[in-house]
Design a protein around this motif. Structure first.
Motif, PDB file in Angstrom:
ATOM      1  N   VAL A 223       0.844  -1.195   0.000  1.00 17.36           N
ATOM      2  CA  VAL A 223       0.000   0.000   0.000  1.00 17.36           C
ATOM      3  C   VAL A 223       0.876   1.240   0.000  1.00 17.36           C
ATOM      4  O   VAL A 223       1.813   1.341   0.795  1.00 17.36           O
ATOM      5  CB  VAL A 223      -0.913   0.027   1.249  1.00 17.36           C
ATOM      6  N   HIS A 224       0.590   2.169  -0.897  1.00 13.91           N
ATOM      7  CA  HIS A 224       1.274   3.463  -0.864  1.00 13.91           C
ATOM      8  C   HIS A 224       0.570   4.336   0.159  1.00 13.91           C
ATOM      9  O   HIS A 224      -0.571   4.763  -0.058  1.00 13.91           O
ATOM     10  CB  HIS A 224       1.248   4.116  -2.248  1.00 13.91           C
ATOM     11  N   GLU A 225       1.232   4.605   1.280  1.00  8.24           N
ATOM     12  CA  GLU A 225       0.587   5.304   2.389  1.00  8.24           C
ATOM     13  C   GLU A 225       1.535   6.312   3.019  1.00  8.24           C
ATOM     14  O   GLU A 225       2.127   6.064   4.067  1.00  8.24           O
ATOM     15  CB  GLU A 225       0.119   4.284   3.424  1.00  8.24           C
ATOM     16  N   PRO A 226       1.716   7.497   2.391  1.00 10.51           N
ATOM     17  CA  PRO A 226       2.550   8.532   3.011  1.00 10.51           C
ATOM     18  C   PRO A 226       2.032   8.901   4.395  1.00 10.51           C
ATOM     19  O   PRO A 226       0.823   8.980   4.617  1.00 10.51           O
ATOM     20  CB  PRO A 226       2.429   9.706   2.030  1.00 10.51           C
ATOM     21  N   PHE A 227       2.933   9.094   5.321  1.00 10.96           N
ATOM     22  CA  PHE A 227       2.612   9.365   6.726  1.00 10.96           C
ATOM     23  C   PHE A 227       1.755   8.244   7.317  1.00 10.96           C
ATOM     24  O   PHE A 227       0.965   8.458   8.236  1.00 10.96           O
ATOM     25  CB  PHE A 227       1.920  10.723   6.890  1.00 10.96           C
ATOM     26  N   GLY A 228       1.951   7.028   6.825  1.00  3.49           N
ATOM     27  CA  GLY A 228       1.183   5.882   7.306  1.00  3.49           C
ATOM     28  C   GLY A 228       1.507   5.477   8.721  1.00  3.49           C
ATOM     29  O   GLY A 228       0.735   4.752   9.350  1.00  3.49           O
ATOM     30  N   ALA A 229       2.651   5.930   9.247  1.00  2.00           N
ATOM     31  CA  ALA A 229       3.036   5.577  10.615  1.00  2.00           C
ATOM     32  C   ALA A 229       2.802   6.716  11.601  1.00  2.00           C
ATOM     33  O   ALA A 229       3.030   6.542  12.795  1.00  2.00           O
ATOM     34  CB  ALA A 229       4.504   5.165  10.662  1.00  2.00           C
ATOM     35  N   HIS A 230       2.397   7.888  11.142  1.00  2.00           N
ATOM     36  CA  HIS A 230       2.150   9.012  12.049  1.00  2.00           C
ATOM     37  C   HIS A 230       1.127   8.605  13.121  1.00  2.00           C
ATOM     38  O   HIS A 230       0.149   7.938  12.816  1.00  2.00           O
ATOM     39  CB  HIS A 230       1.605  10.208  11.261  1.00  2.00           C
ATOM     40  N   PRO A 233       7.547   7.874  14.305  1.00  2.26           N
ATOM     41  CA  PRO A 233       8.478   8.363  13.288  1.00  2.26           C
ATOM     42  C   PRO A 233       8.847   7.300  12.262  1.00  2.26           C
ATOM     43  O   PRO A 233       8.702   6.100  12.507  1.00  2.26           O
ATOM     44  CB  PRO A 233       9.706   8.745  14.120  1.00  2.26           C
ATOM     45  N   VAL A 234       9.308   7.767  11.116  1.00  4.51           N
ATOM     46  CA  VAL A 234       9.893   6.903  10.095  1.00  4.51           C
ATOM     47  C   VAL A 234      11.273   7.450   9.776  1.00  4.51           C
ATOM     48  O   VAL A 234      11.401   8.598   9.333  1.00  4.51           O
ATOM     49  CB  VAL A 234       9.025   6.855   8.820  1.00  4.51           C
ATOM     50  N   GLN A 235      12.291   6.647  10.012  1.00  4.73           N
ATOM     51  CA  GLN A 235      13.679   7.068   9.848  1.00  4.73           C
ATOM     52  C   GLN A 235      13.904   7.674   8.467  1.00  4.73           C
ATOM     53  O   GLN A 235      13.639   7.053   7.443  1.00  4.73           O
ATOM     54  CB  GLN A 235      14.609   5.868  10.021  1.00  4.73           C
ATOM     55  N   GLY A 236      14.380   8.930   8.451  1.00  4.46           N
ATOM     56  CA  GLY A 236      14.717   9.594   7.205  1.00  4.46           C
ATOM     57  C   GLY A 236      13.550  10.269   6.514  1.00  4.46           C
ATOM     58  O   GLY A 236      13.746  10.947   5.493  1.00  4.46           O
ATOM     59  N   TYR A 237      12.316  10.123   7.049  1.00  3.41           N
ATOM     60  CA  TYR A 237      11.134  10.694   6.402  1.00  3.41           C
ATOM     61  C   TYR A 237      10.433  11.728   7.288  1.00  3.41           C
ATOM     62  O   TYR A 237      10.161  12.831   6.845  1.00  3.41           O
ATOM     63  CB  TYR A 237      10.160   9.588   5.995  1.00  3.41           C
ATOM     64  N   TYR A 238      10.121  11.362   8.516  1.00  4.53           N
ATOM     65  CA  TYR A 238       9.523  12.338   9.429  1.00  4.53           C
ATOM     66  C   TYR A 238       9.760  11.907  10.860  1.00  4.53           C
ATOM     67  O   TYR A 238      10.028  10.731  11.146  1.00  4.53           O
ATOM     68  CB  TYR A 238       8.018  12.535   9.164  1.00  4.53           C
ATOM     69  N   ASN A 239       9.668  12.887  11.745  1.00  5.37           N
ATOM     70  CA  ASN A 239       9.961  12.669  13.157  1.00  5.37           C
ATOM     71  C   ASN A 239       8.705  12.330  13.951  1.00  5.37           C
ATOM     72  O   ASN A 239       7.584  12.422  13.445  1.00  5.37           O
ATOM     73  CB  ASN A 239      10.618  13.924  13.743  1.00  5.37           C
ATOM     74  N   ARG A 240       8.919  11.949  15.177  1.00  6.59           N
ATOM     75  CA  ARG A 240       7.816  11.607  16.079  1.00  6.59           C
ATOM     76  C   ARG A 240       7.015  12.852  16.408  1.00  6.59           C
ATOM     77  O   ARG A 240       7.577  13.906  16.735  1.00  6.59           O
ATOM     78  CB  ARG A 240       8.399  10.981  17.343  1.00  6.59           C
ATOM     79  N   ASP A 241       5.703  12.756  16.346  1.00  9.42           N
ATOM     80  CA  ASP A 241       4.829  13.878  16.670  1.00  9.42           C
ATOM     81  C   ASP A 241       4.490  13.813  18.155  1.00  9.42           C
ATOM     82  O   ASP A 241       3.456  13.288  18.566  1.00  9.42           O
ATOM     83  CB  ASP A 241       3.560  13.819  15.812  1.00  9.42           C
ATOM     84  N   ASN A 242       5.374  14.374  18.968  1.00  5.13           N
ATOM     85  CA  ASN A 242       5.204  14.287  20.421  1.00  5.13           C
ATOM     86  C   ASN A 242       3.904  14.942  20.885  1.00  5.13           C
ATOM     87  O   ASN A 242       3.246  14.446  21.805  1.00  5.13           O
ATOM     88  CB  ASN A 242       6.399  14.930  21.126  1.00  5.13           C
ATOM     89  N   GLU A 243       3.534  16.039  20.246  1.00  8.29           N
ATOM     90  CA  GLU A 243       2.324  16.740  20.663  1.00  8.29           C
ATOM     91  C   GLU A 243       1.084  15.875  20.446  1.00  8.29           C
ATOM     92  O   GLU A 243       0.134  15.916  21.239  1.00  8.29           O
ATOM     93  CB  GLU A 243       2.195  18.059  19.897  1.00  8.29           C
ATOM     94  N   PHE A 244       1.090  15.072  19.395  1.00  9.10           N
ATOM     95  CA  PHE A 244      -0.048  14.200  19.132  1.00  9.10           C
ATOM     96  C   PHE A 244      -0.210  13.172  20.242  1.00  9.10           C
ATOM     97  O   PHE A 244      -1.329  12.877  20.684  1.00  9.10           O
ATOM     98  CB  PHE A 244       0.128  13.504  17.783  1.00  9.10           C
ATOM     99  N   PHE A 245       0.912  12.613  20.705  1.00  2.00           N
ATOM    100  CA  PHE A 245       0.852  11.645  21.799  1.00  2.00           C
ATOM    101  C   PHE A 245       0.388  12.303  23.100  1.00  2.00           C
ATOM    102  O   PHE A 245      -0.362  11.703  23.877  1.00  2.00           O
ATOM    103  CB  PHE A 245       2.213  10.982  21.994  1.00  2.00           C
ATOM    104  N   ARG A 246       0.851  13.538  23.349  1.00  2.88           N
ATOM    105  CA  ARG A 246       0.384  14.267  24.539  1.00  2.88           C
ATOM    106  C   ARG A 246      -1.127  14.485  24.471  1.00  2.88           C
ATOM    107  O   ARG A 246      -1.845  14.291  25.449  1.00  2.88           O
ATOM    108  CB  ARG A 246       1.089  15.621  24.640  1.00  2.88           C
ATOM    109  N   ALA A 247      -1.596  14.900  23.301  1.00  2.00           N
ATOM    110  CA  ALA A 247      -3.018  15.173  23.141  1.00  2.00           C
ATOM    111  C   ALA A 247      -3.840  13.900  23.303  1.00  2.00           C
ATOM    112  O   ALA A 247      -4.912  13.919  23.931  1.00  2.00           O
ATOM    113  CB  ALA A 247      -3.273  15.808  21.769  1.00  2.00           C
ATOM    114  N   TYR A 248      -3.350  12.793  22.753  1.00  2.02           N
ATOM    115  CA  TYR A 248      -4.076  11.531  22.888  1.00  2.02           C
ATOM    116  C   TYR A 248      -4.240  11.164  24.361  1.00  2.02           C
ATOM    117  O   TYR A 248      -5.300  10.682  24.790  1.00  2.02           O
ATOM    118  CB  TYR A 248      -3.356  10.412  22.133  1.00  2.02           C
TER     119      TYR A 248
END
Length: 302
Positions: A223-230, A233-248
């Motif tokens: 499956v082509h799924e950009p930001f599929g792990a948000h 993080p995905v190494q070399g693509y994007y970092n961990r969204d710490n604020e999202f985890f705080r909000a959850y």
């Protein structure tokens, strides 16, 4: 024949009610949240979730009523600690938990991948982990008759779902960073779904064969799924969204809170593209990798 499909079609075809599903296998990164959200939207039920950590993905699936059993080393929100849906479901007897360690999950999956019924180990001996747990059995070494060991039962998921950096249309996948127990789970599973940040040509995959850690012949769907792990993080693509985890953490303390969160981030979007739109371009841009660290080129010449 291409195996490239939508996440909706992949989940519909390969995840059934009562399936055992291995997810969140790369510890705190590359967790296939997009796949988990699609499982929730499709209302899958009575799943057995398998994974070492999975961050809050398991909690989301449990809150949606998708889960009957959990085989895991830890369930929660790594950054914040508590997983409210998980705790409430376990206390109410709605979800059965098989306690494992990261290493014994690896052993169970490796046994499944190897095609043997168990693998012996000394780990977890003396702890409460094996107690009343059918994934463990005490044995005597056939070579050292006085030595007691634990046998870890083979784990064979019905489907393993992983997130990787890139793959071709046939499912041959490049991945780098922390593998966790991804490779064991892919090889042990009956079916494999690969969620890829990028779909590239077969020539790109062939240019670096040693990085092709998942061969296409093991893959049922890609499956082509950009930001599929948000938000992981995905190494070399994007970092961990710490604020999202705080909000959850703050927005899911009660079943009613979780229902509101789910209505916005899961049921309120029909796919990952809509999810990304809800996040907003500014937030997505802030997560992109700013300090690149490329590997040295490798010469495969002859």
């Amino acid at each position: 024949m291409t195996k490239l499909v939508s996440m909706r079609d992949a989940v519909a075809e390969f995840v059934s009610d009562g399936s055992s599903v291995a997810m969140g296998l790369q510890l705190e990164q590359m967790i296939p949240f997009a796949a988990g959200h699609e499982i929730i939207r499709q209302g899958k039920r009575d799943l057995r979730l398998i994974g070492p950590i999975s961050d809050c993905l398991f909690d989301q699936l449990i809150g949606a009523g998708c889960v009957k059993e959990v085989v895991a080393a830890w369930v929660g929100n790594v950054m914040m600690g508590q997983a409210y849906n998980f705790r409430a479901a376990v206390e109410a007897g709605q979800v059965r938990v098989f306690n494992m360690t990261n290493f014994t999950i690896a052993l169970g999956l490796q046994a499944g991948a190897t095609g043997v019924p168990f693998l012996p180990t000394r780990t977890a001996m003396g702890s409460d982990v094996p107690k009343r747990n059918h994934f463990f059995y005490q044995i005597i070494s056939p070579f050292e008759p006085k030595e007691t060991l634990l046998a870890v039962r083979a784990i064979v998921p019905d489907v393993t779902i992983v997130n990787v950096q890139r793959a071709d249309a046939d499912g041959n996948a490049h991945c780098w960073g922390n593998f966790g127990v991804m490779l064991e789970a892919v090889r042990a599973a009956k079916k494999v779904i690969v969620s890829a940040e990028e779909i590239v040509s077969a020539d790109v995959i062939a240019s670096d064969p040693n990085r092709t850690v998942i061969p296409g012949f093991l893959v049922s769907a890609v499956v082509h799924e950009p930001f599929g792990a948000h938000p992981s993080p995905v190494q070399g693509y994007y970092n961990r969204d710490n604020e999202f985890f705080r909000a959850y953490h703050t927005e899911t303390k009660t079943p009613a809170d979780y229902a509101r969160w789910r209505a916005k981030w899961v049921d309120g979007v029909s796919n990952r593209a809509e999810y990304m739109k809800a996040l907003g371009s500014e937030r997505l841009e802030s997560l992109h990798v700013k300090n690149h660290a490329y590997s040295a080129p490798a010469d495969y010449g002859y």
